[in-house]
Write a protein that holds these residues in place. Structure first.
Motif, PDB file in Angstrom:
ATOM      1  N   PRO A  55       0.812  -1.225   0.000  1.00 39.24           N
ATOM      2  CA  PRO A  55       0.000   0.000   0.000  1.00 39.24           C
ATOM      3  C   PRO A  55       0.844   1.273   0.000  1.00 39.24           C
ATOM      4  CG  PRO A  55      -0.815  -1.572   1.623  1.00 39.24           C
ATOM      5  CD  PRO A  55       0.522  -2.068   1.180  1.00 39.24           C
ATOM      6  N   LEU A  56       1.989   1.235   0.676  1.00 34.34           N
ATOM      7  CA  LEU A  56       2.844   2.415   0.728  1.00 34.34           C
ATOM      8  C   LEU A  56       3.463   2.686  -0.635  1.00 34.34           C
ATOM      9  CD1 LEU A  56       4.138   4.699   2.258  1.00 34.34           C
ATOM     10  CD2 LEU A  56       5.883   3.113   3.093  1.00 34.34           C
ATOM     11  N   LEU A  57       3.937   1.662  -1.316  1.00 41.64           N
ATOM     12  CA  LEU A  57       4.500   1.872  -2.644  1.00 41.64           C
ATOM     13  C   LEU A  57       3.447   2.394  -3.616  1.00 41.64           C
ATOM     14  CD1 LEU A  57       6.941   0.270  -1.463  1.00 41.64           C
ATOM     15  CD2 LEU A  57       7.267  -0.642  -3.749  1.00 41.64           C
ATOM     16  N   ALA A  58       2.216   1.922  -3.464  1.00 48.74           N
ATOM     17  CA  ALA A  58       1.141   2.440  -4.314  1.00 48.74           C
ATOM     18  C   ALA A  58       0.898   3.912  -4.025  1.00 48.74           C
ATOM     19  CB  ALA A  58      -0.136   1.631  -4.086  1.00 48.74           C
ATOM     20  N   SER A  59       0.954   4.307  -2.749  1.00 50.12           N
ATOM     21  CA  SER A  59       0.749   5.701  -2.385  1.00 50.12           C
ATOM     22  C   SER A  59       1.904   6.572  -2.859  1.00 50.12           C
ATOM     23  CB  SER A  59       0.587   5.825  -0.872  1.00 50.12           C
ATOM     24  OG  SER A  59       0.387   7.166  -0.480  1.00 50.12           O
ATOM     25  N   ILE A  60       3.120   6.048  -2.805  1.00 49.10           N
ATOM     26  CA  ILE A  60       4.292   6.788  -3.276  1.00 49.10           C
ATOM     27  C   ILE A  60       4.159   7.101  -4.765  1.00 49.10           C
ATOM     28  CG2 ILE A  60       6.766   6.546  -3.778  1.00 49.10           C
ATOM     29  CD1 ILE A  60       6.985   5.112  -1.038  1.00 49.10           C
ATOM     30  N   GLY A  61       3.615   6.165  -5.513  1.00 46.28           N
ATOM     31  CA  GLY A  61       3.337   6.406  -6.923  1.00 46.28           C
ATOM     32  C   GLY A  61       4.567   6.828  -7.700  1.00 46.28           C
ATOM     33  N   ASP A  62       4.492   7.994  -8.343  1.00 45.14           N
ATOM     34  CA  ASP A  62       5.580   8.485  -9.194  1.00 45.14           C
ATOM     35  C   ASP A  62       6.469   9.505  -8.491  1.00 45.14           C
ATOM     36  OD1 ASP A  62       4.710   6.932 -11.365  1.00 45.14           O
ATOM     37  OD2 ASP A  62       3.261   8.468 -11.958  1.00 45.14           O
ATOM     38  N   ALA A  63       6.427   9.552  -7.173  1.00 45.82           N
ATOM     39  CA  ALA A  63       7.275  10.505  -6.440  1.00 45.82           C
ATOM     40  C   ALA A  63       8.739  10.309  -6.812  1.00 45.82           C
ATOM     41  CB  ALA A  63       7.082  10.325  -4.938  1.00 45.82           C
ATOM     42  N   GLN A  64       9.457  11.414  -6.890  1.00 44.38           N
ATOM     43  CA  GLN A  64      10.865  11.391  -7.275  1.00 44.38           C
ATOM     44  C   GLN A  64      11.821  11.410  -6.083  1.00 44.38           C
ATOM     45  OE1 GLN A  64      11.714  11.430 -10.854  1.00 44.38           O
ATOM     46  NE2 GLN A  64       9.585  10.776 -10.677  1.00 44.38           N
ATOM     47  N   VAL A  65      11.335  11.910  -4.959  1.00 39.94           N
ATOM     48  CA  VAL A  65      12.137  11.994  -3.737  1.00 39.94           C
ATOM     49  C   VAL A  65      11.353  11.327  -2.620  1.00 39.94           C
ATOM     50  CG1 VAL A  65      13.297  13.508  -2.089  1.00 39.94           C
ATOM     51  CG2 VAL A  65      13.161  14.172  -4.503  1.00 39.94           C
ATOM     52  N   VAL A  66      11.861  10.223  -2.074  1.00 40.98           N
ATOM     53  CA  VAL A  66      11.220   9.537  -0.953  1.00 40.98           C
ATOM     54  C   VAL A  66      12.124   9.693   0.261  1.00 40.98           C
ATOM     55  CG1 VAL A  66      10.426   7.339  -0.024  1.00 40.98           C
ATOM     56  CG2 VAL A  66       9.985   7.921  -2.417  1.00 40.98           C
ATOM     57  N   MET A  67      11.589  10.295   1.308  1.00 37.56           N
ATOM     58  CA  MET A  67      12.368  10.626   2.489  1.00 37.56           C
ATOM     59  C   MET A  67      11.933   9.737   3.643  1.00 37.56           C
ATOM     60  SD  MET A  67      12.291  14.748   1.913  1.00 37.56           S
ATOM     61  CE  MET A  67      13.774  15.028   2.878  1.00 37.56           C
ATOM     62  N   LEU A  68      12.853   8.920   4.127  1.00 32.21           N
ATOM     63  CA  LEU A  68      12.577   7.954   5.181  1.00 32.21           C
ATOM     64  C   LEU A  68      13.240   8.421   6.470  1.00 32.21           C
ATOM     65  CD1 LEU A  68      13.152   4.636   3.163  1.00 32.21           C
ATOM     66  CD2 LEU A  68      11.054   5.993   3.397  1.00 32.21           C
ATOM     67  N   GLY A  69      12.428   8.689   7.484  1.00 30.52           N
ATOM     68  CA  GLY A  69      12.942   9.262   8.711  1.00 30.52           C
ATOM     69  C   GLY A  69      13.296   8.228   9.766  1.00 30.52           C
TER      70      GLY A  69
END
Length: 445
Positions: A55-69
């Motif tokens: 579900p998270l990857l689906a929500s991320i979609g086409d985002a270019q910057v993924v920030m993991l805290g």
């Protein structure tokens, strides 16, 4: 690195209680039970299954910057879960760079390792440039194991396909950055290398392990040494010109950039105060990410929640602090996806102050009424919450409560003053991963 030294962000107990009182007068507070019920209704279990983050990857979609805290700099499970998610972003969504809250020059050997340039040396050898405090933040077994997996991905990649790269984005690591610039020039233009040594002479006293480079700012404020702002900027400009015509100069140029930022950060820390120096650093991190996006396209960023979250949804905004997450949202909109990671209790590796010895410490249960406490009250061990495009959940959680952040230091005897501030996580992040019980990372020798 994120510290627990007093900053404008972390108010004392009285300030926190005063803010809560004002908020209570301005809006009705949802009861703890109502908040827990909303969390439970939207929680997606994380059970170490292959499909955990679908579900998270689906929500991320086409985002270019993924920030993991991360809510601490020393919890093993934060590294493990970020690694699981990052590997899927690489293999399923074409991300090709991992950017760390680490100094540029210090991280170059990590990239050498995953690119196969160190041959068959074990992953621990990749950390040889990470000797300064706080060593354990990257120099630990959990992250070393992920490095080995990234190297395996690169080793198996077809010829001609872009490899996965690792870079640091931070301004720390002054001695390593000076060494990289000088070493690059020494091989190509020895006369220019001598000039670079002169440009960086002001940092020479702080290249010894026992002297932190931030003392440059202290000594400058005392008029004990001259400023080297002009010299480091001149060297940066020269390295920028070199990099335009010589791709091999790119890494040395990035180190030269970090030295300009470090000089400004340490100078401003003593001349203007923590707020101005913090914002200077956040802008530098953002500019570094822009450059790496131009080079690699999609990037994954690992850093503390205080950098990764949107400052406008936390106490940081009230005192004028920026955050990297805010700057990325302002620049890329929905192309930036912010993920926070939290924990309730367990153990953590941390020091008691900057440059003091680190050790495994008990992480106290989160204080009652705080976000981590309410997340734990769902009764679920580990789970995911997705806030993006979930206005119902955002509205249900739209009350500021205390949120914990542990940097390189942990002071449990004064937790609220040093580790808690007000936050709206559903607006601060696009998603949240809660790990109920976490254990301290295992440092490498």
């Amino acid at each position: 690195m994120t510290t627990t030294e007093p900053r404008a962000t972390w108010g004392g107990v009285l300030l926190a209680l005063l803010a809560l009182t004002r908020l209570a007068a301005a809006q009705p507070l949802a009861s703890d039970g109502e908040v827990v019920a909303a969390l439970r209704a939207h929680a997606i279990p994380v059970v170490q299954a292959a499909a955990d983050y679908d579900p998270l990857l689906a929500s991320i979609g086409d985002a270019q910057v993924v920030m993991l805290g991360e809510a601490t700099h020393g919890s093993a499970e934060f590294y493990d879960e970020r690694a699981r998610l990052t590997q899927r972003l690489i293999t399923e969504k074409g991300f090709r760079a991992l950017i760390l809250e680490a100094g540029w020059a210090s991280a170059t050997r990590l990239d050498d390792f995953v690119q196969g340039k160190l041959g068959d040396l074990p992953p621990a050898e990749a950390f040889s440039r990470m000797q300064s405090f706080p060593r354990w933040v990257w120099r630990n077994r959990e992250f070393a194991a992920f490095l080995a997996r990234l190297k395996a991905i690169n080793d198996a990649a077809p010829a001609g396909e872009p490899r996965v790269s690792i870079h640091g984005m931070d301004l720390y690591g002054v001695p390593e950055a000076v060494a990289e610039v000088v070493h690059h020039l020494q091989r190509r233009d020895p006369a220019e290398a001598r000039r670079a040594r002169r440009d960086y002479r002001c940092f020479a006293p702080y290249s010894r392990a026992q002297l932190d480079p931030q003392l440059y700012g202290r000594d400058l404020a005392r008029a004990a040494i001259p400023s080297c702002a002009r010299q480091v900027e001149r060297r940066r400009a020269a390295m920028e010109r070199r990099a335009e015509g010589d791709p091999a100069a790119f890494s040395a140029m990035m180190s030269a950039r970090s030295l300009v930022a470090a000089e400004a950060y340490y100078r401003l820390l003593y001349s203007e105060g923590a707020l101005v120096s913090w914002n200077s650093r956040e802008r530098f991190l953002a500019e570094t990410l822009r450059r790496l996006r131009e080079r690699h396209g999609k990037v994954v960023v690992w850093a503390h929640n205080t950098h990764q979250g949107d400052a406008r949804a936390s106490a940081q905004a009230g005192v004028g602090e920026l955050s990297l997450g805010q700057l990325m949202r302002e620049e890329y909109g929905e192309g930036a996806y912010l993920v926070g990671l939290t924990t309730y209790r367990g153990s953590v590796r941390a020091a008691t102050g900057w440059a003091t010895p680190d050790r495994r410490r008990k992480l106290r249960p989160a204080v009652a009424g705080s976000w981590s406490h309410l997340l734990q009250q769902t009764g679920m061990a580990n789970f995911l919450l997705i806030f993006r495009q979930n206005e119902e959940l955002i509205d249900q959680l739209d009350v500021r409560r205390l949120d914990r952040a542990v940097g390189v230091s942990y002071l449990p005897e004064a937790e609220i003053e040093n580790h808690y501030s007000l936050s709206l996580p559903a607006r601060r992040f696009d998603a949240l991963i809660h790990l109920g019980v976490t254990q301290a990372v295992t440092p490498l020798p």
